[in-house]
Design a protein around this motif. Structure first.
Motif, PDB file in Angstrom:
ATOM      1  N   UNK A  30      27.532 -16.844 -11.417  1.00 32.02           N
ATOM      2  CA  UNK A  30      28.474 -15.909 -10.837  1.00 32.02           C
ATOM      3  C   UNK A  30      28.336 -15.933  -9.320  1.00 32.02           C
ATOM      4  N   UNK A  31      29.446 -15.700  -8.626  1.00 29.69           N
ATOM      5  CA  UNK A  31      29.428 -15.548  -7.180  1.00 29.69           C
ATOM      6  C   UNK A  31      29.154 -14.091  -6.832  1.00 29.69           C
ATOM      7  N   UNK A  32      28.397 -13.867  -5.771  1.00 26.64           N
ATOM      8  CA  UNK A  32      28.075 -12.519  -5.336  1.00 26.64           C
ATOM      9  C   UNK A  32      28.794 -12.187  -4.029  1.00 26.64           C
ATOM     10  N   UNK A  33      28.583 -13.010  -3.010  1.00 22.04           N
ATOM     11  CA  UNK A  33      29.226 -12.828  -1.715  1.00 22.04           C
ATOM     12  C   UNK A  33      29.571 -14.195  -1.149  1.00 22.04           C
ATOM     13  N   UNK A  52      32.969  -9.475  -0.993  1.00 23.89           N
ATOM     14  CA  UNK A  52      32.112  -9.276  -2.154  1.00 23.89           C
ATOM     15  C   UNK A  52      32.908  -9.580  -3.416  1.00 23.89           C
ATOM     16  N   UNK A  53      32.338 -10.426  -4.279  1.00 26.85           N
ATOM     17  CA  UNK A  53      33.110 -10.970  -5.400  1.00 26.85           C
ATOM     18  C   UNK A  53      33.492  -9.925  -6.433  1.00 26.85           C
ATOM     19  N   UNK A  98      27.772 -19.062   0.904  1.00 26.89           N
ATOM     20  CA  UNK A  98      27.877 -18.449  -0.415  1.00 26.89           C
ATOM     21  C   UNK A  98      26.518 -17.962  -0.888  1.00 26.89           C
ATOM     22  N   UNK A  99      26.497 -16.766  -1.436  1.00 30.73           N
ATOM     23  CA  UNK A  99      25.336 -16.197  -2.115  1.00 30.73           C
ATOM     24  C   UNK A  99      25.706 -16.084  -3.588  1.00 30.73           C
ATOM     25  N   UNK A 109      18.960 -16.311  -7.615  1.00 30.28           N
ATOM     26  CA  UNK A 109      19.953 -16.082  -6.578  1.00 30.28           C
ATOM     27  C   UNK A 109      19.652 -17.009  -5.407  1.00 30.28           C
ATOM     28  N   UNK A 110      20.668 -17.713  -4.925  1.00 26.53           N
ATOM     29  CA  UNK A 110      20.496 -18.725  -3.886  1.00 26.53           C
ATOM     30  C   UNK A 110      21.596 -18.624  -2.845  1.00 26.53           C
TER      31      UNK A 110
END
Length: 123
Positions: A30-33, A52-53, A98-99, A109-110
Motif C-alpha cells: 500500500x502507498x502511504x504518502x 496522503x494516500x 514515496x513512503x 515501511x520504506x
C-alpha cells in the motif's frame, strides 16, 4: 524493490503551465504518502507538495501555494503535479518521493526517490 518514474518535465515560458507525473511500481502492499521535492543548482532540496494516500489530504510549500495542485490515482500508485503560472524561480530538477508499505507488517515501511525530471522556465 520499488521504482519511481517521473515524466512531464520540459521548457516553458514564464506564465505557462506544465504537468508532471510519477508512477510507482514493484512490490507495493500500500502507498502511504507521495510527495514532490525540487532542487535548483547551488541550492538545497526544497519541499513542494505531498498527498496522503488514504485520506487524500494535501500540503504545499509556501512558494507554490495557489499555483500548483497535487493529485493521485490510488489504484495505479500514480501521482500528478499540475503547475500553473510558472515563474523563472520554479526552474529546478523535480523529484518524486514515496513512503510505502511493502508487506502486511508495519515494520515493512520504506522510502524511495525517483531520478528527477528537469523543469526550465524562461523569461
Amino acid at each position: 524493490q520499488v521504482q519511481l518514474v517521473e515524466s512531464g518535465g520540459g521548457v516553458v515560458q514564464a506564465g505557462g503551465s506544465l504537468r508532471l507525473s510519477c508512477a510507482a511500481s514493484g512490490r507495493i502492499f500500500s502507498s502511504r504518502v507521495m510527495a514532490w521535492f525540487r532542487q535548483a543548482p547551488g541550492k538545497e532540496r526544497e519541499f513542494v507538495a505531498l498527498i496522503r494516500w488514504n485520506t487524500g489530504r494535501t500540503h504545499y510549500g509556501d512558494s507554490v501555494k495557489g499555483r500548483f495542485t497535487i493529485s493521485k490515482v490510488s489504484a495505479e500508485h500514480t501521482m500528478y503535479l499540475q503547475m500553473n503560472s510558472l515563474k523563472p524561480e520554479d526552474t529546478a530538477v523535480y523529484y518524486c518521493h514515496a513512503n510505502v508499505r511493502r508487506g502486511k507488517g508495519w515494520g515493512e515501511i520504506y522510502n524511495y526517490w525517483g531520478q528527477g525530471t528537469q523543469v526550465t522556465v524562461s523569461s
